[in-house]
Design a protein around this motif. Structure first.
Motif, PDB file in Angstrom:
ATOM      1  N   SER A  94      28.212  33.868  34.493  1.00 25.84           N
ATOM      2  CA  SER A  94      28.011  34.597  35.837  1.00 25.84           C
ATOM      3  C   SER A  94      29.255  35.368  36.427  1.00 25.84           C
ATOM      4  O   SER A  94      30.406  35.209  36.043  1.00 25.84           O
ATOM      5  N   MET A  95      28.890  36.356  37.352  1.00 21.13           N
ATOM      6  CA  MET A  95      30.598  36.966  38.216  1.00 21.13           C
ATOM      7  C   MET A  95      31.087  35.919  38.783  1.00 21.13           C
ATOM      8  O   MET A  95      32.345  36.239  38.491  1.00 21.13           O
ATOM      9  N   ASN A  96      30.609  34.968  39.277  1.00 15.07           N
ATOM     10  CA  ASN A  96      31.416  33.967  39.756  1.00 15.07           C
ATOM     11  C   ASN A  96      32.181  33.060  39.182  1.00 15.07           C
ATOM     12  O   ASN A  96      33.328  33.001  39.474  1.00 15.07           O
ATOM     13  N   GLU A  97      31.681  32.873  37.818  1.00 14.78           N
ATOM     14  CA  GLU A  97      32.330  32.029  36.874  1.00 14.78           C
ATOM     15  C   GLU A  97      33.487  32.948  36.228  1.00 14.78           C
ATOM     16  O   GLU A  97      34.658  32.516  36.164  1.00 14.78           O
ATOM     17  N   ALA A  98      33.385  34.418  36.391  1.00 17.80           N
ATOM     18  CA  ALA A  98      34.492  35.277  35.702  1.00 17.80           C
ATOM     19  C   ALA A  98      35.596  35.387  36.777  1.00 17.80           C
ATOM     20  O   ALA A  98      36.611  35.162  36.471  1.00 17.80           O
ATOM     21  N   TRP A 115      38.890  45.532  36.846  1.00 16.27           N
ATOM     22  CA  TRP A 115      37.957  46.597  36.851  1.00 16.27           C
ATOM     23  C   TRP A 115      36.705  46.362  36.317  1.00 16.27           C
ATOM     24  O   TRP A 115      36.463  45.536  35.256  1.00 16.27           O
ATOM     25  N   ILE A 116      35.409  46.787  37.191  1.00 15.13           N
ATOM     26  CA  ILE A 116      34.169  46.471  36.967  1.00 15.13           C
ATOM     27  C   ILE A 116      33.757  47.685  36.195  1.00 15.13           C
ATOM     28  O   ILE A 116      33.823  48.801  36.729  1.00 15.13           O
ATOM     29  N   VAL A 122      25.925  44.372  36.840  1.00 14.97           N
ATOM     30  CA  VAL A 122      27.272  44.073  37.057  1.00 14.97           C
ATOM     31  C   VAL A 122      27.665  44.785  38.125  1.00 14.97           C
ATOM     32  O   VAL A 122      28.672  44.507  39.047  1.00 14.97           O
ATOM     33  N   TYR A 123      27.642  46.235  38.183  1.00 16.17           N
ATOM     34  CA  TYR A 123      28.295  46.798  39.303  1.00 16.17           C
ATOM     35  C   TYR A 123      27.368  46.628  40.479  1.00 16.17           C
ATOM     36  O   TYR A 123      28.077  46.442  41.685  1.00 16.17           O
ATOM     37  N   LYS A 124      26.023  46.423  40.479  1.00 17.96           N
ATOM     38  CA  LYS A 124      25.330  46.039  41.896  1.00 17.96           C
ATOM     39  C   LYS A 124      26.136  44.758  42.556  1.00 17.96           C
ATOM     40  O   LYS A 124      26.432  44.790  43.630  1.00 17.96           O
ATOM     41  N   GLU A 125      26.146  43.533  41.634  1.00 16.57           N
ATOM     42  CA  GLU A 125      26.816  42.576  42.132  1.00 16.57           C
ATOM     43  C   GLU A 125      28.219  42.661  42.826  1.00 16.57           C
ATOM     44  O   GLU A 125      28.642  42.295  43.798  1.00 16.57           O
ATOM     45  N   ALA A 126      28.957  43.460  42.011  1.00 16.74           N
ATOM     46  CA  ALA A 126      30.338  43.816  42.582  1.00 16.74           C
ATOM     47  C   ALA A 126      30.298  44.521  43.750  1.00 16.74           C
ATOM     48  O   ALA A 126      31.197  44.420  44.661  1.00 16.74           O
ATOM     49  N   MET A 127      29.416  45.670  43.894  1.00 12.62           N
ATOM     50  CA  MET A 127      29.081  46.295  45.144  1.00 12.62           C
ATOM     51  C   MET A 127      29.000  45.528  46.200  1.00 12.62           C
ATOM     52  O   MET A 127      29.198  45.824  47.625  1.00 12.62           O
ATOM     53  N   GLU A 128      28.006  44.459  46.043  1.00 11.40           N
ATOM     54  CA  GLU A 128      27.334  43.749  47.226  1.00 11.40           C
ATOM     55  C   GLU A 128      28.651  42.739  47.539  1.00 11.40           C
ATOM     56  O   GLU A 128      28.610  42.151  48.656  1.00 11.40           O
ATOM     57  N   SER A 129      29.536  42.504  47.011  1.00 13.77           N
ATOM     58  CA  SER A 129      30.484  41.595  47.044  1.00 13.77           C
ATOM     59  C   SER A 129      31.557  41.866  47.953  1.00 13.77           C
ATOM     60  O   SER A 129      31.985  43.103  48.291  1.00 13.77           O
TER      61      SER A 129
END
Ligand SMILES: NC(=O)c1ccc[n+]([C@@H]2O[C@H](COP(=O)([O-])OP(=O)(O)OC[C@H]3O[C@@H](n4cnc5c(N)ncnc54)[C@H](OP(=O)(O)O)[C@@H]3O)[C@@H](O)[C@H]2O)c1
Length: 187
Positions: A94-98, A115-116, A122-129
Protein backbone atom coordinates in the motif's frame (compact mmCIF):
# COMPACT_ATOMS: atom_id res chain seq x y z
CA UNK A 1 14.90 13.44 4.31
CA UNK A 2 13.60 16.28 6.47
CA UNK A 3 9.90 16.70 5.70
CA UNK A 4 8.30 13.99 3.67
CA UNK A 5 6.68 15.60 0.63
CA UNK A 6 5.30 13.92 -2.45
CA UNK A 7 5.95 15.31 -5.93
CA UNK A 8 4.26 13.80 -8.95
CA UNK A 9 5.65 13.68 -12.45
CA UNK A 10 3.54 12.71 -15.47
CA UNK A 11 2.97 13.34 -19.14
CA UNK A 12 -0.65 13.51 -20.29
CA UNK A 13 -2.20 14.19 -23.67
CA UNK A 14 -5.29 16.30 -24.36
CA UNK A 15 -7.73 13.61 -23.17
CA UNK A 16 -5.52 13.23 -20.05
CA UNK A 17 -4.33 9.85 -21.31
CA UNK A 18 -1.02 8.61 -19.92
CA UNK A 19 -0.72 5.04 -21.18
CA UNK A 20 -1.84 2.47 -23.71
CA UNK A 21 -1.44 -1.30 -23.48
CA UNK A 22 1.13 -1.04 -20.70
CA UNK A 23 3.33 1.46 -22.53
CA UNK A 24 3.44 5.18 -23.24
CA UNK A 25 1.12 6.22 -26.10
CA UNK A 26 3.89 8.30 -27.71
CA UNK A 27 7.65 8.30 -28.16
CA UNK A 28 9.18 11.59 -27.01
CA UNK A 29 12.87 11.03 -26.37
CA UNK A 30 13.60 14.41 -24.82
CA UNK A 31 10.51 14.18 -22.63
CA UNK A 32 11.82 10.87 -21.30
CA UNK A 33 15.17 12.55 -20.64
CA UNK A 34 13.33 15.31 -18.75
CA UNK A 35 11.66 12.62 -16.60
CA UNK A 36 14.99 10.96 -15.94
CA UNK A 37 16.82 14.20 -15.18
CA UNK A 38 14.08 15.55 -12.92
CA UNK A 39 13.62 12.39 -10.88
CA UNK A 40 17.40 11.89 -10.49
CA UNK A 41 18.21 15.49 -9.52
CA UNK A 42 19.76 15.76 -6.05
CA UNK A 43 21.70 18.46 -4.26
CA UNK A 44 23.39 16.12 -1.75
CA UNK A 45 25.48 13.53 -3.64
CA UNK A 46 25.33 11.12 -0.69
CA UNK A 47 21.57 10.77 -1.16
CA UNK A 48 19.16 9.39 -3.73
CA UNK A 49 15.62 10.14 -4.75
CA UNK A 50 12.82 7.63 -4.47
CA UNK A 51 10.40 6.74 -7.27
CA UNK A 52 7.08 5.16 -6.26
CA UNK A 53 5.05 3.40 -8.94
CA UNK A 54 2.30 0.89 -9.51
CA UNK A 55 3.03 -2.65 -10.66
CA UNK A 56 1.95 -2.03 -14.27
CA UNK A 57 4.12 1.07 -14.60
CA UNK A 58 7.14 -0.86 -13.27
CA UNK A 59 6.67 -3.75 -15.69
CA UNK A 60 5.96 -1.28 -18.51
CA UNK A 61 9.54 -0.06 -18.27
CA UNK A 62 11.75 -2.09 -20.66
CA UNK A 63 13.47 -4.89 -18.71
CA UNK A 64 16.93 -3.48 -19.45
CA UNK A 65 15.95 -0.10 -17.94
CA UNK A 66 14.36 -1.28 -14.70
CA UNK A 67 14.69 -0.75 -11.83
CA UNK A 68 15.08 2.92 -12.80
CA UNK A 69 18.79 3.58 -12.23
CA UNK A 70 20.26 5.91 -9.60
CA UNK A 71 16.91 6.03 -7.79
CA UNK A 72 15.39 3.89 -5.02
CA UNK A 73 12.49 2.08 -6.70
CA UNK A 74 9.35 1.30 -4.73
CA UNK A 75 6.68 -0.79 -6.47
CA UNK A 76 3.14 -1.06 -5.16
CA UNK A 77 1.29 -4.35 -5.55
CA UNK A 78 -1.28 -6.13 -3.44
CA UNK A 79 0.31 -9.41 -4.58
CA UNK A 80 4.04 -9.14 -3.84
CA UNK A 81 4.62 -12.92 -3.96
CA UNK A 82 3.16 -13.27 -7.43
CA UNK A 83 5.89 -11.27 -9.22
CA UNK A 84 9.68 -11.35 -9.38
CA UNK A 85 11.56 -8.22 -8.39
CA UNK A 86 15.31 -7.65 -8.12
CA UNK A 87 16.46 -7.47 -4.50
CA UNK A 88 17.09 -3.71 -4.65
CA UNK A 89 13.42 -2.99 -5.41
CA UNK A 90 11.28 -2.21 -2.39
CA UNK A 91 7.86 -3.82 -2.78
CA UNK A 92 4.99 -2.42 -0.72
CA UNK A 93 1.37 -3.53 -0.42
CA UNK A 94 0.00 0.00 0.00
CA UNK A 95 1.06 3.63 -0.28
CA UNK A 96 1.05 3.86 3.51
CA UNK A 97 3.40 0.89 3.78
CA UNK A 98 5.70 2.53 1.20
CA UNK A 99 5.74 5.82 3.10
CA UNK A 100 6.36 4.04 6.40
CA UNK A 101 9.35 2.23 4.88
CA UNK A 102 10.79 5.58 3.79
CA UNK A 103 10.67 6.86 7.32
CA UNK A 104 12.66 3.96 8.75
CA UNK A 105 15.94 5.49 9.96
CA UNK A 106 18.23 3.41 7.72
CA UNK A 107 16.42 4.66 4.61
CA UNK A 108 15.26 8.12 5.69
CA UNK A 109 18.82 9.44 5.98
CA UNK A 110 19.65 8.37 2.44
CA UNK A 111 16.69 10.00 0.69
CA UNK A 112 16.39 13.47 -0.78
CA UNK A 113 13.09 13.62 -2.70
CA UNK A 114 10.14 11.31 -3.27
CA UNK A 115 8.68 11.14 -6.78
CA UNK A 116 5.33 9.56 -7.58
CA UNK A 117 5.63 8.29 -11.14
CA UNK A 118 2.23 6.65 -11.79
CA UNK A 119 -0.06 5.22 -12.84
CA UNK A 120 -3.64 6.29 -12.25
CA UNK A 121 -4.46 5.11 -8.72
CA UNK A 122 -0.96 5.84 -7.43
CA UNK A 123 -1.19 9.43 -8.70
CA UNK A 124 -4.73 9.76 -7.27
CA UNK A 125 -3.74 8.56 -3.83
CA UNK A 126 -0.75 10.89 -3.76
CA UNK A 127 -2.82 13.87 -4.96
CA UNK A 128 -5.37 13.30 -2.19
CA UNK A 129 -2.63 13.02 0.44
CA UNK A 130 -1.84 15.89 2.79
CA UNK A 131 1.82 15.23 1.88
CA UNK A 132 1.26 16.16 -1.77
CA UNK A 133 3.33 19.16 -2.82
CA UNK A 134 3.67 19.55 -6.60
CA UNK A 135 2.75 18.00 -9.92
CA UNK A 136 5.23 18.30 -12.77
CA UNK A 137 2.94 17.71 -15.71
CA UNK A 138 3.95 17.56 -19.35
CA UNK A 139 0.99 18.60 -21.46
CA UNK A 140 1.22 16.67 -24.72
CA UNK A 141 -0.71 18.83 -27.20
CA UNK A 142 -2.35 16.03 -29.19
CA UNK A 143 -4.84 13.22 -28.61
CA UNK A 144 -3.79 9.57 -28.44
CA UNK A 145 -5.75 6.40 -27.87
CA UNK A 146 -5.20 5.59 -24.18
CA UNK A 147 -6.38 3.10 -21.58
CA UNK A 148 -4.74 4.73 -18.55
CA UNK A 149 -5.48 8.30 -17.52
CA UNK A 150 -4.20 11.03 -15.21
CA UNK A 151 -6.69 11.76 -12.38
CA UNK A 152 -8.88 14.85 -12.41
CA UNK A 153 -6.78 17.92 -11.63
CA UNK A 154 -9.02 19.52 -8.99
CA UNK A 155 -9.09 23.16 -7.93
CA UNK A 156 -6.76 22.26 -5.06
CA UNK A 157 -3.98 22.48 -7.63
CA UNK A 158 -2.81 25.86 -8.91
CA UNK A 159 -0.39 26.52 -11.72
CA UNK A 160 3.05 27.72 -10.57
CA UNK A 161 3.97 30.56 -12.91
CA UNK A 162 7.60 30.85 -14.03
CA UNK A 163 8.88 27.79 -12.17
CA UNK A 164 12.62 28.34 -12.41
CA UNK A 165 13.33 24.60 -12.68
CA UNK A 166 11.51 24.13 -15.96
CA UNK A 167 11.07 25.92 -19.25
CA UNK A 168 7.54 26.73 -20.33
CA UNK A 169 8.58 27.13 -23.94
CA UNK A 170 6.59 24.86 -26.25
CA UNK A 171 8.69 21.79 -27.12
CA UNK A 172 8.33 19.75 -30.30
CA UNK A 173 9.47 16.23 -31.20
CA UNK A 174 8.29 13.96 -34.03
CA UNK A 175 5.76 16.65 -34.97
CA UNK A 176 4.20 16.50 -31.47
CA UNK A 177 4.11 19.69 -29.42
CA UNK A 178 4.23 19.62 -25.63
CA UNK A 179 4.74 21.94 -22.66
CA UNK A 180 6.13 21.41 -19.18
CA UNK A 181 3.82 22.77 -16.49
CA UNK A 182 4.06 22.87 -12.70
CA UNK A 183 1.11 22.76 -10.29
CA UNK A 184 1.18 23.14 -6.53
CA UNK A 185 -1.37 21.84 -4.04
CA UNK A 186 -3.03 24.53 -1.96
CA UNK A 187 -3.46 23.16 1.58
N1 LIG B 1 2.55 9.25 -19.20
C1 LIG B 1 3.03 9.06 -17.98
O1 LIG B 1 3.55 9.97 -17.35
C2 LIG B 1 2.93 7.70 -17.35
C3 LIG B 1 3.40 7.48 -16.06
C4 LIG B 1 3.24 6.21 -15.49
C5 LIG B 1 2.64 5.19 -16.21
N2 LIG B 1 2.22 5.44 -17.48
C6 LIG B 1 1.52 4.40 -18.25
O2 LIG B 1 0.33 4.09 -17.54
C7 LIG B 1 0.06 2.69 -17.61
C8 LIG B 1 0.14 2.07 -16.23
O3 LIG B 1 -0.69 2.77 -15.33
P1 LIG B 1 -1.98 2.10 -14.68
O4 LIG B 1 -2.74 3.20 -14.03
O5 LIG B 1 -2.67 1.26 -15.69
O6 LIG B 1 -1.37 1.09 -13.61
P2 LIG B 1 -0.33 1.26 -12.37
O7 LIG B 1 -0.85 2.25 -11.40
O8 LIG B 1 1.04 1.44 -12.86
O9 LIG B 1 -0.43 -0.20 -11.77
C9 LIG B 1 -1.63 -0.64 -11.22
C10 LIG B 1 -1.31 -1.74 -10.24
O10 LIG B 1 -0.43 -1.21 -9.24
C11 LIG B 1 -0.78 -1.76 -7.99
N3 LIG B 1 -1.23 -0.67 -7.12
C12 LIG B 1 -1.62 0.57 -7.47
N4 LIG B 1 -1.92 1.31 -6.38
C13 LIG B 1 -1.70 0.50 -5.32
C14 LIG B 1 -1.81 0.67 -3.92
N5 LIG B 1 -2.20 1.83 -3.37
N6 LIG B 1 -1.50 -0.37 -3.11
C15 LIG B 1 -1.09 -1.57 -3.63
N7 LIG B 1 -0.97 -1.79 -4.96
C16 LIG B 1 -1.27 -0.77 -5.78
C17 LIG B 1 -1.85 -2.80 -8.24
O11 LIG B 1 -1.12 -3.98 -8.54
P3 LIG B 1 -1.67 -5.47 -8.21
O12 LIG B 1 -2.76 -5.70 -9.24
O13 LIG B 1 -0.46 -6.31 -8.43
O14 LIG B 1 -2.18 -5.45 -6.82
C18 LIG B 1 -2.52 -2.27 -9.50
O15 LIG B 1 -3.19 -3.26 -10.25
C19 LIG B 1 1.11 2.14 -18.56
O16 LIG B 1 0.60 2.20 -19.88
C20 LIG B 1 2.27 3.10 -18.40
O17 LIG B 1 3.12 3.12 -19.51
C21 LIG B 1 2.36 6.67 -18.06
Amino acid sequence: MKNLKLNLIAAACENMGIGYKGDLPWFLKNELKHFSRTTKKISDPSKKNVVIMGRLTYFGVPESKRPLPERINIVLTTNPDKYQFPSEVIVAKSMNEALERLQEPELADKIENVWIVGGNTVYKEAMESSLCHRIYLTRVMATFECDAFFPNLTEDFKRVPNDEDITEEIQEENGIKYQYQTYEKIH
